[in-house]
Design a protein around this motif. Structure first.
Motif, mmCIF file in Angstrom:
data_model
loop_
_atom_site.group_PDB
_atom_site.id
_atom_site.type_symbol
_atom_site.label_atom_id
_atom_site.label_comp_id
_atom_site.label_asym_id
_atom_site.label_seq_id
_atom_site.Cartn_x
_atom_site.Cartn_y
_atom_site.Cartn_z
ATOM 1 N N ALA A 471 0.866 -1.178 0.000
ATOM 2 C CA ALA A 471 0.000 0.000 0.000
ATOM 3 C C ALA A 471 0.902 1.228 0.000
ATOM 4 N N THR A 472 0.866 2.008 -1.092
ATOM 5 C CA THR A 472 1.782 3.131 -1.235
ATOM 6 C C THR A 472 1.026 4.444 -1.366
ATOM 7 N N VAL A 473 1.638 5.505 -0.853
ATOM 8 C CA VAL A 473 1.079 6.851 -0.955
ATOM 9 C C VAL A 473 2.184 7.777 -1.434
ATOM 10 N N VAL A 474 1.924 8.469 -2.568
ATOM 11 C CA VAL A 474 2.890 9.407 -3.133
ATOM 12 C C VAL A 474 2.228 10.764 -3.312
ATOM 13 N N ASP A 475 2.862 11.801 -2.798
ATOM 14 C CA ASP A 475 2.412 13.170 -3.020
ATOM 15 C C ASP A 475 3.271 13.752 -4.138
ATOM 16 N N GLU A 476 2.733 13.797 -5.355
ATOM 17 C CA GLU A 476 3.501 14.226 -6.516
ATOM 18 C C GLU A 476 4.011 15.661 -6.367
ATOM 19 N N GLU A 477 3.240 16.520 -5.717
ATOM 20 C CA GLU A 477 3.677 17.907 -5.558
ATOM 21 C C GLU A 477 4.882 18.019 -4.629
ATOM 22 N N VAL A 478 5.008 17.045 -3.720
ATOM 23 C CA VAL A 478 6.183 17.020 -2.845
ATOM 24 C C VAL A 478 7.353 16.346 -3.556
ATOM 25 N N ALA A 479 7.076 15.242 -4.229
ATOM 26 C CA ALA A 479 8.139 14.489 -4.901
ATOM 27 C C ALA A 479 8.695 15.245 -6.095
ATOM 28 N N HIS A 480 7.813 15.833 -6.900
ATOM 29 C CA HIS A 480 8.232 16.520 -8.120
ATOM 30 C C HIS A 480 7.408 17.793 -8.298
ATOM 31 N N PRO A 481 7.728 18.839 -7.553
ATOM 32 C CA PRO A 481 6.973 20.089 -7.707
ATOM 33 C C PRO A 481 6.988 20.549 -9.163
ATOM 34 N N ARG A 482 5.809 20.910 -9.666
ATOM 35 C CA ARG A 482 5.686 21.288 -11.068
ATOM 36 C C ARG A 482 6.466 22.560 -11.367
ATOM 37 N N ILE A 483 7.159 22.570 -12.498
ATOM 38 C CA ILE A 483 7.885 23.750 -12.960
ATOM 39 C C ILE A 483 7.074 24.388 -14.083
ATOM 40 N N ASP A 484 6.694 25.634 -13.920
ATOM 41 C CA ASP A 484 5.870 26.338 -14.909
ATOM 42 C C ASP A 484 6.783 26.968 -15.964
ATOM 43 N N TRP A 485 7.132 26.172 -16.960
ATOM 44 C CA TRP A 485 8.049 26.647 -18.001
ATOM 45 C C TRP A 485 7.434 27.771 -18.819
ATOM 46 N N ASP A 486 6.142 27.703 -19.089
ATOM 47 C CA ASP A 486 5.496 28.771 -19.867
ATOM 48 C C ASP A 486 5.663 30.119 -19.168
ATOM 49 N N PHE A 487 5.462 30.120 -17.841
ATOM 50 C CA PHE A 487 5.613 31.359 -17.079
ATOM 51 C C PHE A 487 7.059 31.855 -17.110
ATOM 52 N N LEU A 488 8.017 30.946 -16.889
ATOM 53 C CA LEU A 488 9.426 31.340 -16.845
ATOM 54 C C LEU A 488 9.897 31.904 -18.178
ATOM 55 N N ILE A 489 9.518 31.236 -19.277
ATOM 56 C CA ILE A 489 9.949 31.704 -20.598
ATOM 57 C C ILE A 489 9.282 33.029 -20.933
ATOM 58 N N ALA A 490 7.998 33.161 -20.574
ATOM 59 C CA ALA A 490 7.303 34.430 -20.814
ATOM 60 C C ALA A 490 7.963 35.561 -20.018
ATOM 61 N N GLN A 491 8.414 35.251 -18.800
ATOM 62 C CA GLN A 491 9.095 36.240 -17.969
ATOM 63 C C GLN A 491 10.404 36.680 -18.630
ATOM 64 N N THR A 492 11.149 35.705 -19.188
ATOM 65 C CA THR A 492 12.404 36.019 -19.872
ATOM 66 C C THR A 492 12.138 36.885 -21.098
ATOM 67 N N GLU A 493 11.109 36.519 -21.861
ATOM 68 C CA GLU A 493 10.751 37.308 -23.043
ATOM 69 C C GLU A 493 10.357 38.727 -22.650
ATOM 70 N N GLY A 494 9.660 38.872 -21.522
ATOM 71 C CA GLY A 494 9.262 40.194 -21.043
ATOM 72 C C GLY A 494 10.466 41.059 -20.703
ATOM 73 N N GLN A 495 11.476 40.449 -20.074
ATOM 74 C CA GLN A 495 12.692 41.197 -19.739
ATOM 75 C C GLN A 495 13.413 41.656 -20.999
#
Length: 535
Positions: A471-495
């Motif tokens: 019986a296993t329990v995995v919290d994906e947000e703890v194990a692999h927090p999502r990286i918002d690449w769209d936001f990061l790239i948009a931020q770079t483009e904005g700069q």
């Protein structure tokens, strides 16, 4: 019993398996997380371990990725016993003090930099005082002498054949639902390794927690590896340059010395070529190895009985002080330099790479695993330039990657060790490995042995009941927090858009200021190009 995977879950470092049974809480290993910045942030998450609630730690061996967070646990409330073998106890006295010194020095360096920018000071991960308190909690246990930390648990240490004093651990657990045995391999060694005995054989377990560092491949032949080492020496000797060997201070340095001893006997180590062991910890660790000849394999004992010493060479030089270390690179001519750290991410090896990596006649010989995100891994993967101490160094030296020196079992060796188990329906957890390699090994195990294989994730909690499905329990947000690449790239483009709108202001600056800003932008462009090339 519940087990939580606090490290070495789809990664190689940070080994820690936290267990709860009845009212008891304890762990096998407590390693430091090593790799990129995100992985190393896990070292700060002490609350996840609940140190004050842990009764004891069972340490498989002295390597920092299995023991390096113990002082952090003590700092944050752990007061129990730390069990380990006698050689591991002696090695931990060296390694944990060294680690604490590094933590203090790195914190001092960070704070000097932060102070210049008016930022808040930071604390070291732990201090020398924390390490000293930790050492007072160590209790030595011998191989094959079972003991009971509490009545419902029997623990037995057996020789894992990885480094001096390394162990895999048998746990016989009695619970209301029944009795079962769990085995933790620690780091499983290789048969016929220099100095060290072959891994012990075990035949029964309900649950096996097995390392998988090299789950996707076998190592090169050991004799061929010594030939490759001789080739590296001959290459740089002929060009009057140095052979730089990043090596872990414990076991790998001693195995390289043994190999050089054999090369000297074979006439393949030039008589006028000095060999430097340039690591205070490696020097101290070598003395610990000398202290425990009863843990050597029969071949090494035979050499000692005949008057030889596989840890000594005619032209061997130990350089414990900083001044002696610096003098190596001020001395012209060929030399072999064995230095730490083994993954090139700390210690004196960084200075030797800075002085020699750009020299076409030099050699860099990798003789151990290089973790993802480390400078060593980038060199092995073919990087043309490496940043060391803020300076970009060209990789012009000849790079040798010699897998035969590994102290970890290769794929076939792990499968051969597994063949001795006879417990039907044994469940296998693959830990201490990169996920791709684990999946390869897991498929082979399932096909060959028809056994259930599970690859746990970081922070996963698993409940083990004899005869019942996991019986296993995995919290994906703890194990692999999502990286918002769209936001990061948009931020770079904005700069970039903002910068584009200020071109006239840039052109109005004096010429010297413009050249400084141009160079900074070129550096950013270079970083972006490098990032894109890795995708």
């Amino acid at each position: 019993m519940k087990i939580q995977f606090l490290g070495a879950a789809k990664t190689v470092t940070g080994s820690c398996h936290m267990m709860e049974t009845g009212n008891h809480r304890f762990a096998v290993d407590c390693g430091m997380h090593q790799g990129n910045a995100e992985i190393e942030k896990r070292n700060l998450d002490t609350w996840k371990y609940k140190p004050s609630e842990v009764e004891f730690f069972l340490i498989t061996h002295a390597h920092i990725d299995h023991s390096g967070l113990l002082p952090r646990m003590v700092r944050d409330g752990f007061k129990g016993t730390i069990y380990c073998t006698p050689p591991t106890k002696d090695l931990l006295e060296i390694m944990l003090r060294d680690s604490a010194h590094i933590q203090e020095m790195e914190a001092e360096w960070r704070n000097k930099k932060r102070q210049r920018f008016g930022k808040e000071m930071t604390q070291p991960l732990y201090t020398m005082a924390d390490a000293e308190k930790t050492l007072s909690l160590l209790e030595a246990v011998e191989y094959n002498k079972p003991f009971k930390p509490f009545p419902e648990l029997e623990v037995n240490y057996m020789d894992a054949g990885h480094i001096l004093g390394s162990a895999f651990i048998e746990l016989c657990v009695q619970e209301a639902d029944g009795e079962f045995k769990a085995v933790f391999s620690g780091d499983l060694g290789r048969p016929d390794q220099l100095l060290i005995n072959d891994p012990s054989i075990i035949k029964d377990a309900h649950y096996l927690f097995m390392e998988s560092t090299y789950g996707d491949r076998d190592h090169k032949n050991k004799t061929n590896s010594r030939v490759e080492l001789a080739e590296a020496i001959a290459y740089s000797y002929a060009k009057n340059e140095k052979v730089i060997i990043p090596a872990f201070a414990v076991e790998r340095t001693q195995e390289i010395l043994y190999s050089l001893y054999l090369l000297e006997k074979e006439g393949k180590l030039p008589a006028d070529m000095p060999v430097y062991v340039d690591s205070p910890m490696a020097i101290k660790a070598t003395e610990v190895f000398r202290k425990y000849p009863k843990y050597y394999d029969e071949e090494t004992k035979a050499i000692l009985e005949s008057g030889g010493d596989p840890l000594d060479l005619t032209n061997l030089k130990f350089t414990p002080t900083t001044a002696q270390s610096q003098a190596i690179n001020l001395t012209a001519g060929p030399a072999v330099v064995i230095s730490a750290s083994g993954m090139c991410n700390a210690g004196r090896i960084k200075h030797h790479l800075r002085h020699n990596l750009w020299r076409p006649g030099a050699s860099v010989v990798f003789v151990g695993y290089q973790g993802k995100g480390t400078p060593g891994r980038r060199i092995v993967d073919g990087a043309e330039v490496i940043r060391i101490f803020g300076e970009e160094i060209a990789v012009k030296a000849k790079v040798f990657t010699i897998g035969g020196f590994s102290a970890h079992a290769g794929q076939s060796e792990m499968l051969e060790w597994l063949e001795h188990f006879t417990t039907p329906k044994m469940k296998i957890f693959l830990v201490h490995g990169e996920n791709k390699k684990q999946r390869t090994l897991g498929k082979l195990i399932e096909d060959k042995f028809n056994l259930e294989v599970h690859i746990p994730d970081y922070m996963e909690v698993c409940t083990m009941l004899p005869g019942q499905p996991l019986a296993t329990v995995v919290d994906e947000e703890v194990a692999h927090p999502r990286i918002d690449w769209d936001f990061l790239i948009a931020q770079t483009e904005g700069q970039l858009t903002t910068l584009r709108g200020r071109v006239e202001a840039l052109q109005d600056k004096n010429w010297i200021d413009q050249t400084d800003l141009r160079d900074r932008l070129l550096e950013i462009n270079k970083e972006l190009l490098g990032l894109a090339s890795e995708v």
